[in-house]
Design a protein around this motif. Structure first.
Motif, short mmCIF file in Angstrom:
data_model
loop_
_atom_site.label_atom_id
_atom_site.label_comp_id
_atom_site.label_asym_id
_atom_site.label_seq_id
_atom_site.Cartn_x
_atom_site.Cartn_y
_atom_site.Cartn_z
N ASN A 238 0.82 -1.22 0.00
CA ASN A 238 0.00 0.00 0.00
C ASN A 238 0.85 1.27 0.00
OD1 ASN A 238 -2.10 -1.77 0.20
ND2 ASN A 238 -2.99 -0.88 2.05
N SER A 239 2.06 1.18 0.55
CA SER A 239 2.89 2.38 0.69
C SER A 239 3.61 2.73 -0.61
CB SER A 239 3.91 2.19 1.81
OG SER A 239 4.79 1.11 1.52
N ASN A 240 3.79 1.74 -1.49
CA ASN A 240 4.46 1.98 -2.78
C ASN A 240 3.70 1.21 -3.86
OD1 ASN A 240 6.34 2.70 -4.76
ND2 ASN A 240 7.66 0.94 -4.29
N PRO A 241 2.51 1.69 -4.25
CA PRO A 241 1.64 0.90 -5.11
C PRO A 241 2.04 0.82 -6.58
CG PRO A 241 0.60 3.00 -4.58
CD PRO A 241 1.86 2.93 -3.77
N LYS A 242 2.83 1.75 -7.07
CA LYS A 242 3.05 1.82 -8.51
C LYS A 242 3.66 0.53 -9.10
CE LYS A 242 4.26 5.67 -10.57
NZ LYS A 242 5.07 6.78 -11.17
N PRO A 243 4.70 -0.08 -8.51
CA PRO A 243 5.26 -1.29 -9.14
C PRO A 243 4.23 -2.40 -9.34
CG PRO A 243 6.78 -0.43 -7.51
CD PRO A 243 5.51 0.34 -7.34
N ALA A 244 3.43 -2.70 -8.32
CA ALA A 244 2.43 -3.76 -8.46
C ALA A 244 1.34 -3.35 -9.45
CB ALA A 244 1.81 -4.09 -7.10
N LEU A 245 0.97 -2.07 -9.43
CA LEU A 245 -0.05 -1.59 -10.37
C LEU A 245 0.41 -1.78 -11.81
CD1 LEU A 245 -2.64 -0.04 -11.10
CD2 LEU A 245 -1.33 2.09 -10.82
N LEU A 246 1.65 -1.39 -12.12
CA LEU A 246 2.15 -1.52 -13.48
C LEU A 246 2.27 -2.99 -13.88
CD1 LEU A 246 4.90 1.27 -13.49
CD2 LEU A 246 2.59 1.37 -14.49
N ASP A 247 2.73 -3.83 -12.96
CA ASP A 247 2.82 -5.26 -13.25
C ASP A 247 1.44 -5.84 -13.55
OD1 ASP A 247 5.56 -5.66 -13.10
OD2 ASP A 247 5.55 -6.06 -10.96
N ALA A 248 0.44 -5.47 -12.75
CA ALA A 248 -0.91 -5.99 -12.96
C ALA A 248 -1.50 -5.50 -14.27
CB ALA A 248 -1.80 -5.59 -11.79
N MET A 249 -1.20 -4.25 -14.64
CA MET A 249 -1.71 -3.72 -15.91
C MET A 249 -1.04 -4.39 -17.10
SD MET A 249 -2.43 0.30 -14.95
CE MET A 249 -3.00 0.71 -16.60
N ARG A 250 0.25 -4.68 -16.98
CA ARG A 250 0.91 -5.45 -18.04
C ARG A 250 0.29 -6.83 -18.17
NH1 ARG A 250 5.52 -3.46 -15.23
NH2 ARG A 250 6.37 -1.59 -16.24
N PHE A 251 0.00 -7.44 -17.03
CA PHE A 251 -0.63 -8.76 -17.01
C PHE A 251 -1.97 -8.71 -17.75
CE2 PHE A 251 -3.30 -12.05 -15.14
CZ PHE A 251 -2.45 -13.15 -15.08
N LEU A 252 -2.67 -7.59 -17.64
CA LEU A 252 -3.96 -7.41 -18.30
C LEU A 252 -3.83 -6.96 -19.76
CD1 LEU A 252 -5.94 -5.74 -15.38
CD2 LEU A 252 -6.44 -7.97 -16.41
#
Length: 296
Positions: A238-252
């Motif tokens: 939650n404190s650094n959301p951008k890396p997981a967000l970008l990974d999840a969007m690439r996954f999609l």
């Protein structure tokens, strides 16, 4: 009809990468269709719930700039809705009490064969409640994958709508809630393809038009297992959301430029809504993601 989608996590732990994929996919599909995106906490199974998980999940959605419409609905506050429908089915003979154990069903081949259908059992026997399957669904159309088939033995089974421990079954609750909330499309992970047939059969039994379905690719770990709380998938940050967000969007299936990747979270989400298309999703139902962030 106005689009209404939803994200419905269970509070058995914090959100992980797989649940972030489901949240993003359902959010982008709703907002790209100028629709509402609702959040429902599916707290039907207290023994499996983690204290504080509901609040943590909502905080995570906020951190990732996934803002829901309306009030959050909790299934634990809707037992009356579920029981009313069960009572109606018991009264009409559409539902009945069943004393068979999991061990007995497993010994008879793994599927319930209607043993208690005509025994006239009552609740004093500490029974489960099953629904007579009068509208079996053997296949359905998925927005991405086309026609998907449900195994006949599963489709024909009289399934449980209330467990012998008194807890309400997922399939019943999710359909009654989706109808009550006016959901028009369900976007979720491919691990829920098989229950879809039962859920469509419930719509038919209730005289309701089924929603449409879009099943997202399922994220697997390096051993080929579904990323899940049961398999100890790590919580997203939650404190650094951008890396997981970008990974999840690439996954999609998003192809993001450096400019987009360097934008702030709200800008990335807004860009995702504008560019989202179902055809960008992988044709595969299961994928092992490659993470750019080693903490995932």
């Amino acid at each position: 009809m106005s689009y209404i989608g939803r994200f419905a996590p269970s509070p058995s732990g914090p959100l992980h990468f797989g649940s972030l994929v489901a949240a993003l996919g359902s959010y982008f599909q709703a907002k790209a269709n100028n629709g509402k995106w609702l959040v429902r906490i599916e707290d039907l199974d207290p023994p499996r719930e983690m204290p504080g998980a509901s609040s943590l999940i909502l905080n995570t959605l906020d951190a990732y700039q996934l803002h829901w419409d309306g009030e959050v609905v909790y299934q634990s506050q809707r037992h009356g809705l579920y029981q009313e429908q069960i009572d109606a089915w018991l009264a009409s003979g559409q539902a009945y009490y069943c004393q068979c154990t999991r061990k007995q069903i497993k010994a008879s081949g793994g599927f319930y064969t209607g043993t208690c259908r005509d025994l006239g059992l009552n609740n004093s026997s500490h029974c489960a409640i099953r629904l007579k399957m009068t509208h079996p669904v053997y296949h359905f159309d998925d927005r991405k994958h086309g026609q998907l088939t449900i195994p006949k033995a599963l489709a024909d089974e009289d399934f449980i709508i209330k467990r012998r421990d008194g807890l309400y079954a997922y399939n019943l609750a999710v359909v009654l809630d989706d109808i009550d909330q006016g959901i028009t499309e369900v976007v979720r992970g491919a691990d829920l393809i098989e229950p879809t047939g039962r859920q469509i059969s419930l719509y038919n039994m209730l005289g309701q038009t089924p929603v449409s379905y879009l099943h997202l690719p399922l994220a697997l770990d390096s051993n080929g297992h579904k990323l899940s709380k049961q398999n100890h998938a790590p919580a997203i940050d939650n404190s650094n959301p951008k890396p997981a967000l970008l990974d999840a969007m690439r996954f999609l299936g998003f192809a993001m430029s450096t400019d987009i990747e360097q934008s702030d979270i709200s800008e990335i989400i807004a860009w995702g809504v504008k560019t989202w298309q179902i055809k960008q999703l992988s044709d595969s139902i299961e994928i092992t993601p490659r993470f750019s962030n080693s903490s995932l």
